[in-house]
Design a protein around this motif. Sequence first.
Motif: not given
Length: 658
Positions: A239, A261-262, A265-266, A268-269, A292, A295-296
Amino acid sequence: MAAAMAMAMAGPVPELPRLWQEAAALAGAVRGALGPRGGRALLLRPTGEAVPTRDGRRLLEALRLEPPAARVMAARACSHRAATGDGAKSFVVLLAAVLGGLRAAGGGAGLRRALRAFEAQVLERAAAWGLRRHWRPAPPGLPEALLEPYLAGRLGPGERRRLARLCAELCRRCAPAAAARPEALRLLARRFAALHAAVPGLPLASSTILPGIVLRRDFAAYCPADGELRALLVNEPLQPPLTAPGVEFVVDSEGQYEASLRWITRRTEALMKHLQSNSVKLLLSSTKQDEVVIYYAQLYGVSVVECLLSEEMALISEITGVSPYAPFGDNMYREITETAVASFCQPLLLGSKRCVHIGFTSVCAFQPHCLILCGPVHGVNEQHAAALQEAFTMLQQLFKTVDQRGECKAEGESQNKASDVCSWDSSPTQKQIVVENVSCNSNQVFECQLKALSDETETKILDPDKNSSLVDKQKSYSTAVLAACSADTVTACELLDVGKGLEKTCCNIVPFKQEESCVGIAQDHSNSLIEAGSVLPAGGYFEILLHYYIQYYAKQCQQSEVAVVSNVVADALLSIPKALYRTTERDSFTKFYLKAVNSLRRNQPLPGNEEGLESVYCKYQLVVSVLHCVTELLSIDLIIGIKRPVQKIEDHDSEDDF
């Protein structure tokens, strides 16, 4: 200066009688557990757990020793054990016997010099020109004959047989080619913690060997995949951080925080997509990953194993040649080139614990396999694992050789000075050279090209250019004396203190002619004092042989102090077989000793036993280490006890500071 060092005690070195008393006390603590017939000691841990053990290192480390000299003795015994994998108990027993012999002999100012001269002038000759006639090359492969007697001093009969077979099988599977055995043994000894998994609550017979590596963690994310897959190693969280270390990140509003946070997340994805595009199907992490990331990883078909031990990560890097990946650099989307190839990756249930079973493709000759070690309780598994790890260290010594010193090599060129044997001093700067045989020539140690000598030929000095051996030439010299001595040998020796005055009980039989043996050996053998792969029958044969030949060469010494030390060491060597045979039938050591000595005098093969084999290199290094420890103890001039660590003295400090 005295205030800064806070000396609690200062005094002269302990005298030789006191050194002997402390060594004898240590020997008494471990002698009962020596050998295959020894008993077990019960160690009580601070937690209240009772652990039965026969391991010499554990016994010495469990003792709360107060005398500084005793601490030095125990530390040197453990250091020798760490280097060779064997001999902690024998070290202490032999050390006590040598110190006791020196005490009985009266010591002397030149004792340290005599000890160094003895090693160079008597001990090395006894090994090079006496023991050489009796040792044999190790059998092909890594046989249980070497492992069973080793484990016999640490484990019970049923345990040692099963573990010896497992140990030999593990080494054969990890190194199918004989040329890879030295490197495989080193890796097994160094990484054994990651190459075995303990399963308490099951019998030892359930132990087995699995291909690949067993990681003692469950999947954080598991995505089944068929066929080969690429694995990525990481040592940091995937992360992305909001800011660099040491930089303050200021958030003015809740909206900015949610936007951050968004962004994480982006990012990490995007990283997981990048791993998928590079065909990465397995992520091995030494750190805990964020939810996170998990999850991805599941979303994009990447299995994750986290919180791996440092030993496991180091083992994977070593066998695959892959370094951990740094995801956040100048270009996060650069091509991922350093990935390990795994033939399978699946969950595994060991007892009640879920683990990960991975089969890696090795880039070296070592083929990874994992030993599943079962036992009734955790403490037993711990003892078995420690014994096996040190067994691999012991097996490494089979590939080592000890070179002769320069003066020993030159003796064959100066036979006209045979009467001056032991009349010169050895230089303290000349050290014995230990050479590791890792080339293709070491294959001969464990392959059929190096054939084992039969019992009929093991007592001969082989010379391919001559029709008869030196032993045969000696028979005419010793026949008359043998006839006079053989009749009542047992009766006479039983009335004597066995091991003392060997020149009397052995009727002055010369092992071989000095002027012939030195030349023959110098021509027919290499300059190695101990050759790689040399073994002898276990159970006290090495000590009796070395005792026999040391006393022979001691007779040639013109220096009285060296002769005294020679006789002391020769008699001390018998303390080990005496301890080995103390629990058997009455006078068993005396009978064993007489059979062996009579065989030597008659130039016959040594009487056989069922104890197995042991490494000549390990046994010789034990004697050398004990002599070095004695020299070190005798060189202590002052003992200083310090209550606190000594502060570093800077160059600019003045005398007023002290």
